[in-house]
Design a protein around this motif. Structure first.
Motif, PDB file in Angstrom:
ATOM      1  N   GLN A   3       0.887  -1.348   0.027  1.00  0.00           N
ATOM      2  CA  GLN A   3       0.031   0.287   0.048  1.00  0.00           C
ATOM      3  C   GLN A   3       0.874   1.212  -0.091  1.00  0.00           C
ATOM      4  OE1 GLN A   3      -2.525  -0.407   3.393  1.00  0.00           O
ATOM      5  NE2 GLN A   3      -3.097  -2.536   2.974  1.00  0.00           N
ATOM      6  N   PRO A   4       0.765   2.161  -0.923  1.00  0.00           N
ATOM      7  CA  PRO A   4       1.536   3.398  -1.176  1.00  0.00           C
ATOM      8  C   PRO A   4       1.097   4.356   0.196  1.00  0.00           C
ATOM      9  CG  PRO A   4       0.034   3.311  -2.707  1.00  0.00           C
ATOM     10  CD  PRO A   4      -0.137   2.099  -1.987  1.00  0.00           C
ATOM     11  N   LEU A   5       1.884   5.146   0.773  1.00  0.00           N
ATOM     12  CA  LEU A   5       1.760   6.176   1.644  1.00  0.00           C
ATOM     13  C   LEU A   5       1.990   7.483   0.882  1.00  0.00           C
ATOM     14  CD1 LEU A   5       3.395   4.775   4.705  1.00  0.00           C
ATOM     15  CD2 LEU A   5       1.232   4.683   4.321  1.00  0.00           C
ATOM     16  N   ASN A   6       1.292   8.697   1.333  1.00  0.00           N
ATOM     17  CA  ASN A   6       1.384   9.994   0.847  1.00  0.00           C
ATOM     18  C   ASN A   6       2.927  10.333   1.322  1.00  0.00           C
ATOM     19  OD1 ASN A   6       1.204  10.891   3.597  1.00  0.00           O
ATOM     20  ND2 ASN A   6      -1.149  10.977   3.436  1.00  0.00           N
ATOM     21  N   SER A   7       3.391  11.316   0.913  1.00  0.00           N
ATOM     22  CA  SER A   7       4.707  11.927   1.252  1.00  0.00           C
ATOM     23  C   SER A   7       5.060  12.206   2.514  1.00  0.00           C
ATOM     24  CB  SER A   7       5.122  13.276   0.288  1.00  0.00           C
ATOM     25  OG  SER A   7       4.067  14.172   0.494  1.00  0.00           O
ATOM     26  N   LYS A   8       3.908  12.582   3.303  1.00  0.00           N
ATOM     27  CA  LYS A   8       4.232  12.920   4.764  1.00  0.00           C
ATOM     28  C   LYS A   8       4.353  11.825   5.589  1.00  0.00           C
ATOM     29  CE  LYS A   8       1.865  15.687   8.625  1.00  0.00           C
ATOM     30  NZ  LYS A   8       1.135  16.214   8.940  1.00  0.00           N
ATOM     31  N   ALA A  11       7.441   9.815   4.937  1.00  0.00           N
ATOM     32  CA  ALA A  11       8.485  10.387   5.713  1.00  0.00           C
ATOM     33  C   ALA A  11       8.577  10.101   7.149  1.00  0.00           C
ATOM     34  CB  ALA A  11       8.606  11.877   5.692  1.00  0.00           C
ATOM     35  N   SER A  12       7.441   9.817   7.768  1.00  0.00           N
ATOM     36  CA  SER A  12       7.133   9.193   9.007  1.00  0.00           C
ATOM     37  C   SER A  12       7.547   7.854   9.325  1.00  0.00           C
ATOM     38  CB  SER A  12       5.613   9.562   9.492  1.00  0.00           C
ATOM     39  OG  SER A  12       4.914  10.923   9.436  1.00  0.00           O
ATOM     40  N   PHE A  13       7.397   7.221   8.098  1.00  0.00           N
ATOM     41  CA  PHE A  13       7.498   5.746   8.182  1.00  0.00           C
ATOM     42  C   PHE A  13       9.266   5.756   8.238  1.00  0.00           C
ATOM     43  CE2 PHE A  13       8.809   1.560   6.130  1.00  0.00           C
ATOM     44  CZ  PHE A  13       8.110   0.607   7.111  1.00  0.00           C
ATOM     45  N   ARG A  14       9.728   6.437   7.457  1.00  0.00           N
ATOM     46  CA  ARG A  14      11.194   6.436   7.260  1.00  0.00           C
ATOM     47  C   ARG A  14      11.882   6.825   8.912  1.00  0.00           C
ATOM     48  NH1 ARG A  14      10.446   8.543   2.182  1.00  0.00           N
ATOM     49  NH2 ARG A  14      10.570  10.422   3.081  1.00  0.00           N
ATOM     50  N   GLN A  15      11.193   7.654   9.323  1.00  0.00           N
ATOM     51  CA  GLN A  15      11.591   8.365  10.716  1.00  0.00           C
ATOM     52  C   GLN A  15      11.341   6.969  11.773  1.00  0.00           C
ATOM     53  OE1 GLN A  15      13.109  10.955  11.683  1.00  0.00           O
ATOM     54  NE2 GLN A  15      12.955  10.685  13.871  1.00  0.00           N
ATOM     55  N   ILE A  35       0.733   6.996  12.192  1.00  0.00           N
ATOM     56  CA  ILE A  35       0.533   6.456  10.584  1.00  0.00           C
ATOM     57  C   ILE A  35      -0.528   5.762  10.727  1.00  0.00           C
ATOM     58  CG2 ILE A  35       1.580   5.048   8.689  1.00  0.00           C
ATOM     59  CD1 ILE A  35       4.431   5.808   9.955  1.00  0.00           C
ATOM     60  N   LEU A  36      -0.792   4.500  11.504  1.00  0.00           N
ATOM     61  CA  LEU A  36      -1.970   3.856  11.382  1.00  0.00           C
ATOM     62  C   LEU A  36      -3.240   4.396  11.540  1.00  0.00           C
ATOM     63  CD1 LEU A  36      -0.053   0.670  13.330  1.00  0.00           C
ATOM     64  CD2 LEU A  36      -0.765   0.904  10.717  1.00  0.00           C
ATOM     65  N   LYS A  37      -3.235   5.527  12.160  1.00  0.00           N
ATOM     66  CA  LYS A  37      -4.423   6.185  12.361  1.00  0.00           C
ATOM     67  C   LYS A  37      -4.961   6.431  11.099  1.00  0.00           C
ATOM     68  CE  LYS A  37      -4.030   8.578  16.875  1.00  0.00           C
ATOM     69  NZ  LYS A  37      -3.932   9.787  17.529  1.00  0.00           N
ATOM     70  N   LYS A  38      -4.163   6.904   9.986  1.00  0.00           N
ATOM     71  CA  LYS A  38      -4.624   7.160   8.547  1.00  0.00           C
ATOM     72  C   LYS A  38      -4.708   5.890   7.778  1.00  0.00           C
ATOM     73  CE  LYS A  38      -2.560  11.869   8.747  1.00  0.00           C
ATOM     74  NZ  LYS A  38      -1.631  12.920   8.273  1.00  0.00           N
ATOM     75  N   ASN A  39      -3.718   4.896   8.076  1.00  0.00           N
ATOM     76  CA  ASN A  39      -3.472   3.913   6.981  1.00  0.00           C
ATOM     77  C   ASN A  39      -3.591   2.761   8.189  1.00  0.00           C
ATOM     78  OD1 ASN A  39      -2.527   5.531   4.520  1.00  0.00           O
ATOM     79  ND2 ASN A  39      -1.371   6.333   5.983  1.00  0.00           N
ATOM     80  N   PRO A  40      -4.732   2.585   8.515  1.00  0.00           N
ATOM     81  CA  PRO A  40      -4.930   1.153   9.478  1.00  0.00           C
ATOM     82  C   PRO A  40      -4.296  -0.295   8.999  1.00  0.00           C
ATOM     83  CG  PRO A  40      -6.898   1.685   8.742  1.00  0.00           C
ATOM     84  CD  PRO A  40      -6.002   2.843   8.083  1.00  0.00           C
ATOM     85  N   ASN A  41      -4.251  -0.285   7.643  1.00  0.00           N
ATOM     86  CA  ASN A  41      -3.912  -1.735   7.300  1.00  0.00           C
ATOM     87  C   ASN A  41      -2.691  -1.672   6.590  1.00  0.00           C
ATOM     88  OD1 ASN A  41      -6.377  -3.183   8.086  1.00  0.00           O
ATOM     89  ND2 ASN A  41      -7.524  -2.112   6.150  1.00  0.00           N
ATOM     90  N   HIS A  42      -2.018  -0.696   6.917  1.00  0.00           N
ATOM     91  CA  HIS A  42      -0.443  -0.664   5.982  1.00  0.00           C
ATOM     92  C   HIS A  42       0.404  -1.697   6.724  1.00  0.00           C
ATOM     93  CE1 HIS A  42       3.476   1.173   5.158  1.00  0.00           C
ATOM     94  NE2 HIS A  42       2.812   1.355   4.102  1.00  0.00           N
ATOM     95  N   GLN A  71      -1.229 -10.530   6.787  1.00  0.00           N
ATOM     96  CA  GLN A  71      -2.665 -10.577   6.303  1.00  0.00           C
ATOM     97  C   GLN A  71      -3.034  -9.450   5.382  1.00  0.00           C
ATOM     98  OE1 GLN A  71      -4.941 -11.486   9.646  1.00  0.00           O
ATOM     99  NE2 GLN A  71      -4.354 -13.498   9.815  1.00  0.00           N
ATOM    100  N   ALA A  72      -2.459  -8.338   6.042  1.00  0.00           N
ATOM    101  CA  ALA A  72      -2.586  -7.280   5.300  1.00  0.00           C
ATOM    102  C   ALA A  72      -1.931  -6.763   3.882  1.00  0.00           C
ATOM    103  CB  ALA A  72      -2.376  -5.618   6.085  1.00  0.00           C
ATOM    104  N   ASP A  73      -0.760  -7.483   4.028  1.00  0.00           N
ATOM    105  CA  ASP A  73       0.006  -7.479   2.926  1.00  0.00           C
ATOM    106  C   ASP A  73       1.116  -8.692   2.475  1.00  0.00           C
ATOM    107  OD1 ASP A  73       1.662  -6.387   0.875  1.00  0.00           O
ATOM    108  OD2 ASP A  73       2.157  -4.379   1.686  1.00  0.00           O
TER     109      ASP A  73
END
Length: 841
Positions: A3-8, A11-15, A35-42, A71-73
């Motif tokens: 699942q792709p993430l937006n740029s913000k 950056a949080s994932f890299r952090q 991150i999971l608040k916006k993308n719960p299945n990432h 299961q998500a990915d």
């Protein structure tokens, strides 16, 4: 699909990854949740959160979250990589390898996954898989020398020496310009390749290669040793002699150089003609170097008769006049020859103040009533001489050390020797007291401190020993001094403490200590992971290969054997008498009680256990309040307090023999020549009904020492056990039994076989004890008669204190009255602490 993430969020994932790598776990979890608040299945974020939770100690929650991430990915290599890391952290290495391989299929170019997989494969000794992984890493980065070296190591460890050497040579051939002399990695790789040629038996090629790297190599000693060795193997005697002489000059106290020099000169110590040449050789080596010890001491190994006496006299006088404390330690190896022992004893006893003065003792002055240094050293030497098993006379030893102490009462060495003599006399309490006095003479000496603690443990003074050790431990750590000793893997203390608790019938604590030794060896096995990458990266190849070979036979270490045998003893005792798991019964015979009374007694015992555990917990709480412990261990990692410090959970096992097998299997695999291991292997397997394995242990023990006392008893018991089986043995087992009928006595003749054994060995206390124990096992005589005969065995001429103690242990194991035995033994060994007072078991 990933699942792709937006740029913000990307950056949080890299952090998040950086926070995890920096071990800022709380911040990492917080970032993951954002991150999971916006993308719960990432999937990748879920996986990273799982990895962080695992680092915080929440392993169960981490596995559940990792499964959710998969299961998500399912197509995310990060999710599979994390899943492998979780399995790796819980030591499920087979499952971790599967996860890594799946991750690698999804991301074939990932160097990190490939590296992690390779390390697991070498840890599991999957050499074929490791070679494939290293080939892939080499193809990805062929310019990196580490990859060539690592592949060579992979081939070497798998046994393919030619391929290993070929890959090292291939890389060297690609170098257009030679590396600088300061390149340690190149220097080590050159020596490693040369060691491969040596291991292949290619001495001529090895010498040729060594000459090409000789001048530029940084490890000068290693190349000099290798050249001398090759020259010796190729019969280049003159060159080898010169090389070994150069090595002797380099380190003139290293014995193997002298042995190599003798071989290069073609000198044989067993030939009388060569002995004269050897004597001249060592005289030559001594010229101009009066302080050299090795060249003066080595001739004593090959000189005999009238030639030995003057050489020994010269050596002993020189050492004793100087007052060298290690003189006896240097000489005692010669005591294997009774003639040399007698000569040394006569020489040292003949030294007097008059002979000292005539031979120039620097401390002997006219009119000075103080004994000379040689006289004092002589007394110390003779005390050690008569304390040594081959020349033992403890009364004389005590007399000599007492005289030495009258001259220098504050000598630590003299007081230690006195304590050692008292220990051999069996007076453990006095020995502990004197060793503690020696410690107080030099409180900054760690060695005497640990020696004192050891003597206190031998005298069953566990608390005093901990206090003594606390003077050199980090007492603020979790668990106090004992916790720090666990962190430092101080195996000698844990072993001695376990044996002391065993003697005091504190089986749970003893088992706890022996299990901690088992765990330390597991940690050593695990610690290899730190070196698979480090050693290759730093170029320390030879040391790494040596470590791998050492790890392969790790559990042949004497400390493992000692702890394992004791643990097996306890588990066998628990199997034979499950009531022992309840701890000290205060003399109550649970076997003789009816069900109701037994239940009451067990309830009372349980209450006593709880009281002791509470006292221990209260004591630790008080220590915490007085000095709050640091929450980290010796490695800086978070350390939890032991929830079962007294080993109560450990000893309540329902499957004691299964637990015993865990200790036994490595013992039999790595120490098959230890006869005690085979003895206890028999005890475990015969109780489990594994008669073929029990027979295997008997056969192994018979091949080691067919006359061993314990083996005799076990052979009779095995024959009786096989005969008393209600069901016939499988044909193959019967066939093996028939093939070994020469060592297993016939059931019908057990009594005659045992009587003949007792008659033959009536002058040997240990074998008499074995024969009497066999009588009891096969029901040959009433136990009361056997006990009387065991007491009579104390009259056997030459019986040792150790054998007498073994007899006492037999009576205790039989739950017999020990009073008569102890009273009689006390007359023979009045100073032995073990016979302080008789008691009913």
């Amino acid at each position: 699909m990933p699942q792709p993430l937006n740029s913000k969020d990307a950056a949080s994932f890299r952090q998040l990854v950086k926070l995890y790598e920096a071990k800022q776990h709380k911040k990492a979890v917080k970032t993951a949740e954002q991150i999971l608040k916006k993308n719960p299945n990432h999937g990748d974020t879920l996986a990273m959160k799982a990895l962080t939770l695992n680092a915080q100690g929440h392993t169960t929650e981490a596995f559940a979250l990792a499964k959710t991430a998969l299961q998500a990915d399912m197509k995310s290599h990060i999710c599979w990589h994390v899943y492998g890391l979780l399995y790796r952290s819980t030591k499920q290495l087979d499952e971790a390898i599967k996860a890594y391989k799946f991750a690698l299929k999804l991301e074939p170019d990932s160097a990190q996954i490939q590296r992690d997989l390779a390390f697991l494969q070498i840890q599991m000794r999957d050499y074929a898989g490791y070679i494939e992984s290293r080939k892939a890493m080499l193809q990805a980065r062929p310019a990196l020398r580490q990859n060539w070296t690592a592949l060579a190591v992979a081939y070497h460890l798998s046994g393919d020496l030619e391929s290993a050497e070929k890959h090292l040579k291939t890389y060297e051939d690609t170098l257009k310009t030679p590396p600088p002399r300061t390149d340690i990695e190149h220097s080590e790789a050159g020596l490693y390749r040369n060691s491969l040629l040596n291991e292949m038996g290619e001495a001529e090629k090895g010498l040729e290669h060594l000459e090409t790297i000789y001048d530029a190599n940084l490890d000068r000693t290693a190349v000099m040793e290798a050249r001398a060795w090759y020259q010796l193997q190729l019969g280049q005697s003159e060159d080898a002699e010169k090389s070994y002489r150069d090595l002797v000059v380099r380190n003139n106290e290293y014995r193997p150089y002298y042995e190599g020099l003798e071989k290069a000169m073609g000198l044989d110590r067993s030939k009388s003609d060569d002995v004269a040449k050897l004597t001249e050789l060592y005289k030559e080596l001594l010229e101009g170097n009066d302080r050299l010890d090795a060249a003066r001491r080595i001739p004593l190994d090959f000189l005999t008769g009238e030639q030995f006496k003057p050489a020994a006299d010269q050596y002993l006088r020189k050492m004793l006049i100087k007052g060298v404390p290690s003189t006896f330690a240097n000489i005692k190896a010669l005591y294997s020859d009774p003639a040399r022992l007698k000569t040394i004893q006569e020489l040292v006893e003949a030294y007097t103040p008059e002979t000292t003065a005539m031979n120039g003792d620097a401390n002997q002055t006219n009119g000075d009533s103080k004994p000379s240094r040689l006289e004092e050293s002589r007394l110390f030497f003779l005390a050690q001489h008569y304390n040594y098993p081959r020349s033992q006379n403890l009364e004389k030893a005590l007399d000599y050390i007492t005289k030495a102490l009258e001259i220098t009462p504050k000598s630590v060495d003299y007081n230690m020797t006195r304590a050692r003599i008292l220990k051999h006399k069996g007076d453990l309490a006095k020995a502990s007291e004197i060793m503690n006095h020696a410690r107080e003479l030099d409180e900054k000496d760690r060695y005497i401190n640990t020696k004192c603690a050891k003597y206190q443990l031998r005298n069953d003074e566990n608390e005093k020993a901990i206090q003594t050790m606390s003077k050199f431990t980090r007492n603020e750590t979790v668990g106090g001094p004992l916790g720090d000793l666990h962190d430092m893997q101080c195996m000698w203390f844990l072993t001695e403490d376990g044996e002391a608790n065993f003697r005091q019938d504190k089986l749970s604590v003893a088992l706890k200590r022996f299990k901690s030794i088992y765990d330390i060896f597991d940690v050593w096995q695990e610690d290899q992971f730190d070196f698979h990458h480090f050693s290759i990266r730093k170029g320390q190849i030879r040391a790494y290969v040596d470590m791998m070979h050492w790890e392969d036979r790790l559990r042949e270490h004497p400390f493992y054997a000692r702890a394992a045998i004791n643990a097996i003893k306890i588990y066998v005792m628990l199997y034979d008498d499950p009531n022992l798991a309840h701890g000290n019964t205060n003399g109550v015979n649970l076997e003789g009680l009816n069900a109701a009374d037994k239940k009451k007694a067990l309830k009372k015992i349980k209450k006593e256990q709880e009281r002791v555990a509470k006292e221990d917990a209260d004591k630790r709480d008080a220590e915490k309040k007085a000095s709050p412990p640091k929450k980290t261990g010796g490695d800086g990692e978070p350390k939890k307090e032991d929830p079962d410090p007294l080993g109560l959970t450990l000893i309540e096992t329902k499957t004691p023999l299964d637990e015993a097998v865990k200790f036994l299997q490595p013992l039999l695999e790595f120490s098959p020549k230890t006869i005690a291991a085979q003895n206890w292997g028999f005890e475990v397997y015969v109780r489990r009904g594994k008669y073929l394995l029990a027979l295997k242990c008997l056969i192994a023990a018979h091949s080691i020492d067919s006359q061993q006392a314990k083996l005799h008893e076990q052979l009779l018991r095995f024959s009786q056990t096989i005969h008393s089986l209600t069901e016939p043995l499988p044909p193959k087992v019967k066939q093996v039994l028939d093939a070994n009928s020469n060592i297993i006595p016939e059931f019908s003749s057990l009594t005659n076989f045992n009587d003949a054994y007792l008659s033959k060995h009536k002058d040997c206390a240990r074998r008499t004890q074995s024969g009497l124990s066999a009588r009891r096992a096969i029901g040959q005589s009433p136990q009361s008669d056997i006990e009387k005969n065991l007491v009579k065995a104390l009259d056997i001429e030459g019986i040792t204190l150790k054998e007498a103690l073994e007899g006492l242990e037999l009576l205790k194991a039989w739950k017999s009255d020990t009073k008569a035995y102890v009273e009689k033994a006390k007359k023979v060994w009045p100073e032995a602490s073990a016979f302080g007072e008789g008691s009913d078991s």
